[in-house]
Design a protein around this motif. Structure first.
Motif, PDB file in Angstrom:
ATOM      1  N   ASP A  12     -13.742  -2.510   1.801  1.00  0.00           N
ATOM      2  CA  ASP A  12     -12.711  -1.541   1.763  1.00  0.00           C
ATOM      3  C   ASP A  12     -12.380  -1.099   3.221  1.00  0.00           C
ATOM      4  O   ASP A  12     -11.309  -0.723   3.612  1.00  0.00           O
ATOM      5  CB  ASP A  12     -12.910  -0.095   0.976  1.00  0.00           C
ATOM      6  N   ARG A  15      -9.939  -2.952   4.795  1.00  0.00           N
ATOM      7  CA  ARG A  15      -8.309  -3.018   4.230  1.00  0.00           C
ATOM      8  C   ARG A  15      -7.262  -1.917   4.709  1.00  0.00           C
ATOM      9  O   ARG A  15      -7.950  -0.873   5.396  1.00  0.00           O
ATOM     10  CB  ARG A  15      -8.671  -2.542   2.617  1.00  0.00           C
ATOM     11  N   ILE A  17      -5.051   0.466   3.365  1.00  0.00           N
ATOM     12  CA  ILE A  17      -4.645   0.766   2.259  1.00  0.00           C
ATOM     13  C   ILE A  17      -3.235   1.271   2.265  1.00  0.00           C
ATOM     14  O   ILE A  17      -2.251   1.101   1.280  1.00  0.00           O
ATOM     15  CB  ILE A  17      -5.383   2.193   1.788  1.00  0.00           C
ATOM     16  N   GLY A  18      -2.666   1.966   3.411  1.00  0.00           N
ATOM     17  CA  GLY A  18      -1.241   2.388   3.632  1.00  0.00           C
ATOM     18  C   GLY A  18      -0.363   1.068   3.518  1.00  0.00           C
ATOM     19  O   GLY A  18       0.725   1.262   2.643  1.00  0.00           O
ATOM     20  N   GLU A  19      -0.596  -0.065   4.070  1.00  0.00           N
ATOM     21  CA  GLU A  19       0.179  -1.192   4.180  1.00  0.00           C
ATOM     22  C   GLU A  19       0.374  -1.779   2.676  1.00  0.00           C
ATOM     23  O   GLU A  19       1.412  -2.086   2.207  1.00  0.00           O
ATOM     24  CB  GLU A  19      -0.410  -2.190   5.138  1.00  0.00           C
ATOM     25  N   GLU A  20      -0.891  -1.780   2.164  1.00  0.00           N
ATOM     26  CA  GLU A  20      -1.039  -2.247   0.621  1.00  0.00           C
ATOM     27  C   GLU A  20       0.045  -1.325  -0.367  1.00  0.00           C
ATOM     28  O   GLU A  20       0.660  -1.918  -1.061  1.00  0.00           O
ATOM     29  CB  GLU A  20      -2.493  -2.101  -0.085  1.00  0.00           C
ATOM     30  N   LEU A  21      -0.119  -0.047   0.147  1.00  0.00           N
ATOM     31  CA  LEU A  21       0.827   0.926  -1.010  1.00  0.00           C
ATOM     32  C   LEU A  21       2.202   0.556  -0.480  1.00  0.00           C
ATOM     33  O   LEU A  21       3.004   0.354  -1.537  1.00  0.00           O
ATOM     34  CB  LEU A  21       0.304   2.181  -0.544  1.00  0.00           C
ATOM     35  N   LEU A  22       2.321   0.539   0.642  1.00  0.00           N
ATOM     36  CA  LEU A  22       3.993   0.062   0.884  1.00  0.00           C
ATOM     37  C   LEU A  22       4.452  -1.236   0.445  1.00  0.00           C
ATOM     38  O   LEU A  22       5.672  -1.341  -0.134  1.00  0.00           O
ATOM     39  CB  LEU A  22       4.105   0.102   2.708  1.00  0.00           C
ATOM     40  N   SER A  24       3.235  -2.524  -2.313  1.00  0.00           N
ATOM     41  CA  SER A  24       3.516  -2.373  -3.678  1.00  0.00           C
ATOM     42  C   SER A  24       4.786  -1.603  -3.975  1.00  0.00           C
ATOM     43  O   SER A  24       5.544  -2.054  -5.004  1.00  0.00           O
ATOM     44  CB  SER A  24       2.294  -1.578  -4.397  1.00  0.00           C
ATOM     45  N   ILE A  25       5.088  -0.838  -3.100  1.00  0.00           N
ATOM     46  CA  ILE A  25       6.158  -0.086  -3.670  1.00  0.00           C
ATOM     47  C   ILE A  25       7.719  -0.949  -3.212  1.00  0.00           C
ATOM     48  O   ILE A  25       8.396  -1.067  -4.094  1.00  0.00           O
ATOM     49  CB  ILE A  25       6.331   1.228  -2.654  1.00  0.00           C
ATOM     50  N   TYR A  33       7.260  -6.584  -9.764  1.00  0.00           N
ATOM     51  CA  TYR A  33       6.013  -6.236  -9.975  1.00  0.00           C
ATOM     52  C   TYR A  33       5.759  -5.695 -11.479  1.00  0.00           C
ATOM     53  O   TYR A  33       6.299  -4.711 -12.076  1.00  0.00           O
ATOM     54  CB  TYR A  33       5.557  -4.809  -9.196  1.00  0.00           C
TER      55      TYR A  33
END
Length: 103
Positions: A12, A15, A17-22, A24-25, A33
């Motif tokens: 982790d 990673r 996480i912010g970029e992963e969330l963006l 996904s959005i 998705y």
């Protein structure tokens, strides 16, 4: 494979996480998705939603406990008699329901 706490931390730490969330959005907005799940509302949940009232206030106006209302909204129990009639009125005419019972 189950990771140890140390292995999870190391994984982790790499990673973003912010970029992963963006990302996904962006996928959701693009419609790429997963599948869409629709939840069927019970008559009680739909009626209360239309009135805009909280569970405690709506239950009070119906003359039932909050727990009973929750059981109706979750489909575990079915209202009968006068409660069913009031729910029908609340669903069709939430303005009348609020005006008459909150007066």
């Amino acid at each position: 494979m189950v990771l140890t706490e140390k292995e999870l931390f190391e994984r982790d730490a790499k990673r973003d996480i912010g970029e992963e969330l963006l990302a996904s959005i962006r996928e959701v907005k693009a419609g790429r998705y997963g599948s869409v799940h629709k939840v069927q509302l019970t008559e009680a949940a739909e009626a209360r939603g239309k009135t805009g009232l909280s569970q405690p206030k709506f239950a009070e106006l119906l003359g039932v406990s909050v727990r009973t209302l929750q059981e109706w909204e979750q489909g575990r129990r079915t209202p009968s008699g006068a409660a069913r009639s009031l729910l029908h009125i609340a669903a069709l005419r939430p303005d009348v329901f609020r005006d008459v019972l909150m007066a």
